[in-house]
Design an enzyme around this catalytic site. Structure first.
Site, short mmCIF file in Angstrom:
data_model
loop_
_atom_site.label_atom_id
_atom_site.label_comp_id
_atom_site.label_asym_id
_atom_site.label_seq_id
_atom_site.Cartn_x
_atom_site.Cartn_y
_atom_site.Cartn_z
N GLU A 89 0.83 -1.21 0.00
CA GLU A 89 0.00 0.00 0.00
C GLU A 89 0.86 1.25 0.00
OE1 GLU A 89 -0.13 -2.55 2.01
OE2 GLU A 89 -2.07 -3.49 1.64
N TRP A 216 15.30 -38.00 -18.67
CA TRP A 216 14.19 -37.19 -18.19
C TRP A 216 12.89 -37.61 -18.84
CZ3 TRP A 216 15.36 -34.80 -13.96
CH2 TRP A 216 16.67 -34.34 -13.77
N ARG A 230 9.75 -24.73 -7.33
CA ARG A 230 10.66 -24.86 -6.17
C ARG A 230 10.89 -23.48 -5.55
NH1 ARG A 230 15.23 -29.00 -8.74
NH2 ARG A 230 13.87 -30.83 -8.83
N THR A 242 14.56 -42.07 -3.72
CA THR A 242 14.82 -41.10 -4.79
C THR A 242 16.25 -40.57 -4.67
OG1 THR A 242 12.50 -40.54 -4.98
CG2 THR A 242 14.03 -38.88 -5.76
N LEU A 250 17.79 -30.80 -6.43
CA LEU A 250 16.59 -30.15 -5.87
C LEU A 250 16.75 -28.65 -5.65
CD1 LEU A 250 15.49 -32.92 -3.30
CD2 LEU A 250 14.86 -32.69 -5.70
N GLU A 334 8.58 -33.89 -4.18
CA GLU A 334 9.08 -34.37 -5.47
C GLU A 334 9.53 -35.82 -5.33
OE1 GLU A 334 10.96 -32.13 -8.51
OE2 GLU A 334 11.29 -30.45 -7.14
N GLY A 337 6.39 -42.70 -5.95
CA GLY A 337 5.03 -43.11 -5.61
C GLY A 337 4.85 -43.65 -4.20
N LEU A 339 6.31 -42.78 -1.26
CA LEU A 339 6.14 -41.71 -0.27
C LEU A 339 4.93 -40.84 -0.63
CD1 LEU A 339 7.20 -40.44 2.28
CD2 LEU A 339 8.86 -39.15 0.93
N ALA A 340 4.69 -40.67 -1.94
CA ALA A 340 3.53 -39.85 -2.35
C ALA A 340 2.24 -40.47 -1.82
CB ALA A 340 3.48 -39.74 -3.87
N1 LIG Z 1 9.27 -38.69 -12.53
C1 LIG Z 1 9.18 -38.14 -11.35
O1 LIG Z 1 8.55 -37.10 -11.17
C2 LIG Z 1 9.87 -38.76 -10.21
C3 LIG Z 1 10.40 -40.03 -10.35
N2 LIG Z 1 11.00 -40.62 -9.28
C4 LIG Z 1 11.46 -42.00 -9.46
O2 LIG Z 1 10.73 -42.82 -8.53
C5 LIG Z 1 11.54 -43.89 -8.08
C6 LIG Z 1 11.56 -43.88 -6.56
O3 LIG Z 1 10.25 -44.05 -6.10
P1 LIG Z 1 9.92 -44.36 -4.58
O4 LIG Z 1 10.74 -45.49 -4.12
O5 LIG Z 1 8.46 -44.47 -4.45
O6 LIG Z 1 10.33 -42.99 -3.96
P2 LIG Z 1 10.77 -42.23 -2.67
O7 LIG Z 1 12.18 -42.42 -2.42
O8 LIG Z 1 10.40 -40.84 -2.92
O9 LIG Z 1 9.89 -42.81 -1.46
C7 LIG Z 1 10.14 -44.01 -0.77
C8 LIG Z 1 11.13 -43.85 0.38
O10 LIG Z 1 10.72 -42.83 1.26
C9 LIG Z 1 11.22 -43.10 2.56
N3 LIG Z 1 10.15 -42.99 3.57
C10 LIG Z 1 10.29 -42.41 4.77
N4 LIG Z 1 9.16 -42.47 5.47
C11 LIG Z 1 8.27 -43.09 4.72
C12 LIG Z 1 6.91 -43.43 4.93
N5 LIG Z 1 6.26 -43.14 6.07
N6 LIG Z 1 6.28 -44.07 3.95
C13 LIG Z 1 6.93 -44.36 2.79
N7 LIG Z 1 8.21 -44.04 2.54
C14 LIG Z 1 8.89 -43.41 3.50
C15 LIG Z 1 11.82 -44.48 2.52
O11 LIG Z 1 13.19 -44.27 2.42
P3 LIG Z 1 14.28 -45.28 3.05
O12 LIG Z 1 14.17 -46.53 2.17
O13 LIG Z 1 15.58 -44.59 2.88
O14 LIG Z 1 13.88 -45.55 4.45
C16 LIG Z 1 11.24 -45.06 1.26
O15 LIG Z 1 12.08 -46.03 0.67
C17 LIG Z 1 12.91 -43.65 -8.68
O16 LIG Z 1 13.03 -44.48 -9.80
C18 LIG Z 1 12.90 -42.20 -9.12
O17 LIG Z 1 13.69 -41.99 -10.24
C19 LIG Z 1 11.09 -40.01 -8.07
C20 LIG Z 1 10.60 -38.77 -7.90
C21 LIG Z 1 9.92 -38.05 -8.96
N1 LIG Z 2 12.43 -37.29 -13.71
C1 LIG Z 2 11.88 -36.08 -13.65
C2 LIG Z 2 11.79 -35.38 -12.41
N2 LIG Z 2 12.27 -35.96 -11.27
C3 LIG Z 2 12.43 -35.23 -10.04
O1 LIG Z 2 13.45 -34.26 -10.13
C4 LIG Z 2 14.54 -34.60 -9.28
C5 LIG Z 2 15.85 -34.21 -9.92
O2 LIG Z 2 16.00 -32.84 -9.70
P1 LIG Z 2 17.38 -32.09 -10.02
O3 LIG Z 2 18.49 -32.99 -9.61
O4 LIG Z 2 17.34 -30.84 -9.22
O5 LIG Z 2 17.38 -31.81 -11.49
C6 LIG Z 2 14.38 -36.09 -9.11
O6 LIG Z 2 14.99 -36.61 -7.98
C7 LIG Z 2 12.88 -36.21 -8.98
O7 LIG Z 2 12.45 -35.78 -7.72
N3 LIG Z 2 11.21 -34.16 -12.42
C8 LIG Z 2 10.74 -33.58 -13.57
O8 LIG Z 2 10.23 -32.46 -13.52
N4 LIG Z 2 10.85 -34.23 -14.72
C9 LIG Z 2 11.37 -35.44 -14.83
O9 LIG Z 2 11.44 -35.98 -15.93
#
Ligand SMILES: NC(=O)C1=CN([C@@H]2O[C@H](COP(=O)(O)OP(=O)(O)OC[C@H]3O[C@@H](n4cnc5c(N)ncnc54)[C@H](OP(=O)(O)O)[C@@H]3O)[C@@H](O)[C@H]2O)C=CC1
Ligand SMILES: Nc1c(N[C@@H]2O[C@H](COP(=O)(O)O)[C@@H](O)[C@H]2O)[nH]c(=O)[nH]c1=O
Length: 595
Positions: A89, A216, A230, A242, A250, A334, A337, A339-340
């Site tokens: 303002e 990617w 971000r 991950t 990140l 990010e 699946g 953790l999501a």
């Molecule tokens: N295309 C995209 O946008 C993205 C793709 N990816 C891909 O996904 C794959 C990994 O997927 P995913 O294993 O599901 O990923 P994450 O690593 O994101 O999630 C699972 C891990 O989270 C940790 N964790 C801690 N607390 C919890 C909880 N309460 N519940 C569940 N998990 C918990 C554990 O780590 P710990 O085992 O250390 O205890 C677990 O192994 C990779 O191939 C990566 O490349 C990942 C992110 C984004």
């Molecule tokens: N593969 C994938 C993503 N993956 C996400 O981006 C992270 C990598 O980030 P950085 O290392 O900062 O470049 C990776 O760990 C995951 O969380 N993101 C996207 O927008 N597109 C993609 O195709």
């Protein structure tokens, strides 16, 4: 008794239709409608300006201000750049200079006069602004309404969208104000940071190949967009897998700007010793883990400067509540699946951004964006709200909310209802007195306050009840022809404390609903009214305390009881507060007629 009808939701000021009927001048009507369109345009611009500082202002709201001349032309604009910088303002008034005189200021949100800082209000007053249009009241209860009151008391006309101005265009403009401060509003309501789940997937729904390789999926343009996301967040969070799989950085790499903190959630702490996330040249990293996990590795991380936080139960909700308490406003998930799915199941995700790339990777075991949610039928699927579709380079970005943005408009009291209850109260503009626990400053207003009352029974004989709560709970079962109900009444009557009386009454009602008198729902307000009337009649100091609140809105701040209380964020119906205001009005009326 005026308060017997069932409750209704809020509250608006005059609708355009209502307002226009006040004027029998056609020109004026047309002006009114045109000014609505103009108001909507300027408010949307204020929201757009506010959005420019997303990420920098955190955890404070984003504020934008447009000052328009009497003829509706923009004379000055401003937005709050960051916490502690000059208010929107002030900047807009400076930019507008003398053109502010008799002009209108448009604010996406009511300024919050934290710590007695009235700079925003003063700037508008000193600039000679005549009218202020506000998109949203401040979402934080202790700040809500303060600046509006201050502006009005300085003689400025203040119109709030959805209260004083209504209509389709106004509603759309209001939506833009909600969106720009969605993180703050959602955070205030859900007590966790505003959480966005973002992922990139192929057209066949995979976030990586079966090997886990993912770089990617989305295009460079999309990934640049992710840098912006971000930059709007306080933190980016991933799971341990991950980190092991992608070795992500990140960081926000879109040319300067705010850099989010990085958070890793790992139960096992089985993480690599070499990782981009342990490189702090841009920003630091926090690892959250299960208590006691790999102590030696924790030491190693600490030696690298990584903060490690241990949790007794490591789940998304506990972690988000922790970061809420550390002041985080918004978090970008990010993760993969696994953790999501855990984050969605625990209800912490507010919004989803899905980048869909026109690619097919296949793979029976290739990971997908959301793991197990335990749903078995399509009818259980979570529907996104306010969905947006946008093409980003070759990809499609689909975004939407998993939970609606809570409506920050106060539910209690509505304009009509409050006038009916107590004409001395000006809704929204009056001070609100909250009471709940008996030790609160106005705790004597609680039904649990230890003030005995004498009430007549069905045959007119008076009996003493240790508190209003004792009497109220017992009345649920009075007159029911059942020995268990009669025993219940006696047990409640002899309960040692109001809490005990409430416990007995509530559990009987829950466990044996057939023992509750059949007319209870229609008489309970009357029952409470009579008990309160007795309490505030026989104790002179309570009567004085009630009268001393004249002009203020009384709200029972119970976060649980949405009928008698006001709820955590004003969503409750506050019938206890309403009855007290009604009684206050009646007592005041009596004292006026007797004097
Ligand atoms: N295309 C995209 O946008 C993205 C793709 N990816 C891909 O996904 C794959 C990994 O997927 P995913 O294993 O599901 O990923 P994450 O690593 O994101 O999630 C699972 C891990 O989270 C940790 N964790 C801690 N607390 C919890 C909880 N309460 N519940 C569940 N998990 C918990 C554990 O780590 P710990 O085992 O250390 O205890 C677990 O192994 C990779 O191939 C990566 O490349 C990942 C992110 C984004
Ligand atoms: N593969 C994938 C993503 N993956 C996400 O981006 C992270 C990598 O980030 P950085 O290392 O900062 O470049 C990776 O760990 C995951 O969380 N993101 C996207 O927008 N597109 C993609 O195709």
């Amino acid at each position: 008794m005026a308060l017997s009808s069932p409750p209704m939701r809020v509250s608006c000021g005059p609708t355009p239709a209502a307002a226009t009927t006040r004027s029998n001048n056609n020109n004026k009507n047309n002006n009114f409608l045109c000014s609505h369109a103009l108001d909507a345009v300027h408010i949307r611009r204020a929201a757009e300006l506010a959005d420019k500082s997303a990420g920098f202002t955190s955890p404070h709201p984003n504020f934008g201000c447009v000052i328009a001349t009497q003829s509706g032309k923009v004379a000055g604009e401003g937005f709050l750049y960051a916490q502690g910088t000059r208010p929107a303002e002030v900047l807009a008034a400076e930019a507008a200079g003398n053109f502010s005189r008799r002009g209108t200021a448009y604010l996406n949100m009511e300024p919050g006069d934290c710590h007695g800082d009235h700079a925003a209000v003063s700037a508008l007053v000193q600039a000679g602004i005549e009218r202020v249009v506000i998109g949203l009241r401040h979402p934080l209860q202790h700040l809500r309404g303060n600046s509006i009151r201050a502006l009005r008391s300085e003689g400025l006309q203040v119109h709030v969208l959805g209260e004083d101005l209504n209509g389709k265009l106004i509603e759309e403009a209001r939506k833009s104000c909600l969106l720009v401060n969605a993180p703050l509003i959602c955070r205030a309501a859900s007590r966790v940071p505003f959480s966005v789940l973002k992922y990139a997937m192929t057209l066949d729904g995979k976030i990586a190949a079966s090997s886990g390789h993912a770089s990617w999926i989305s295009s460079r343009t999309s990934r640049n967009r992710v840098f912006e996301l971000r930059g709007r967040s306080d933190a980016v969070i991933v799971g341990g897998n991950t980190v092991r799989r992608d070795n992500p950085r990140l960081t926000a790499r879109h040319g300067g700007g705010h850099m989010p903190m990085r958070i890793v959630m790992s139960q096992t702490l089985d993480l690599p010793e070499e990782a981009n996330l342990w490189d702090f040249s841009d920003v630091s990293t926090i690892v959250v883990t299960q208590r006691g996990a790999r102590k030696r590795f924790q030491k190693f991380l600490a030696s690298k400067g990584v903060e490690v936080v241990e949790f007794d139960i490591l789940n998304p909700r506990e972690v988000m509540e922790y970061f809420h308490d550390r002041g985080y406003l918004s978090v970008l998930w990010e993760c993969g699946g696994t953790l999501a799915a855990a984050a969605i199941s625990s209800g912490v995700i507010h919004k989803v951004f899905a980048f869909v790339a026109p690619k097919i990777i296949g793979g029976k075991n290739a990971p997908t964006p959301v793991g197990e949610l335990g749903m078995v039928e399509m009818s259980q699927a979570l529907d996104l709200i306010d969905v947006c579709y946008e093409q980003v380079g070759p990809d499609m970005l689909i975004s939407g909310f998993l939970q609606p943005i809570p409506d920050a408009t106060p539910v209690i009291p509505s304009v009509d209802e409050t006038y009916e209850i107590d004409p001395t109260v000006t809704p929204y503009e009056s001070r609100i007195i909250f009471f709940y626990k008996t030790w609160d400053p106005y705790g004597a207003f609680s039904n649990f306050s230890p003030h005995a009352i004498k009430m007549p029974d069905a045959s007119g004989d008076y009996a003493t009840w240790l508190s209003v709560e004792h009497y109220y709970q017992a009345q649920k079962f009075v007159g029911v022809d059942d020995p268990v109900a009669r025993d219940g009444v006696e047990n409640i009557k002899s309960a040692k404390s109001p809490e005990e009386a409430a416990r007995i009454g509530r559990s009987m009602q829950r466990q044996q609903p057939d023992l509750v008198r059949s007319d209870w729902e229609s008489v309970k307000i009357e029952v409470m009214y009579r008990a309160l009337k007795c309490k505030f009649s026989i104790y002179p100091h309570l009567n004085s305390m009630l009268l001393s609140t004249a002009g203020s809105v009384l709200v029972e701040a119970s976060p649980h009881d949405l009928f008698w209380g006001g709820g955590r964020d004003g969503e409750g119906l506050n019938y206890l507060g309403r009855l007290l205001m009604q009684l206050r009005s009646e007592f005041l009326g009596e004292s006026h007629t007797s004097s």
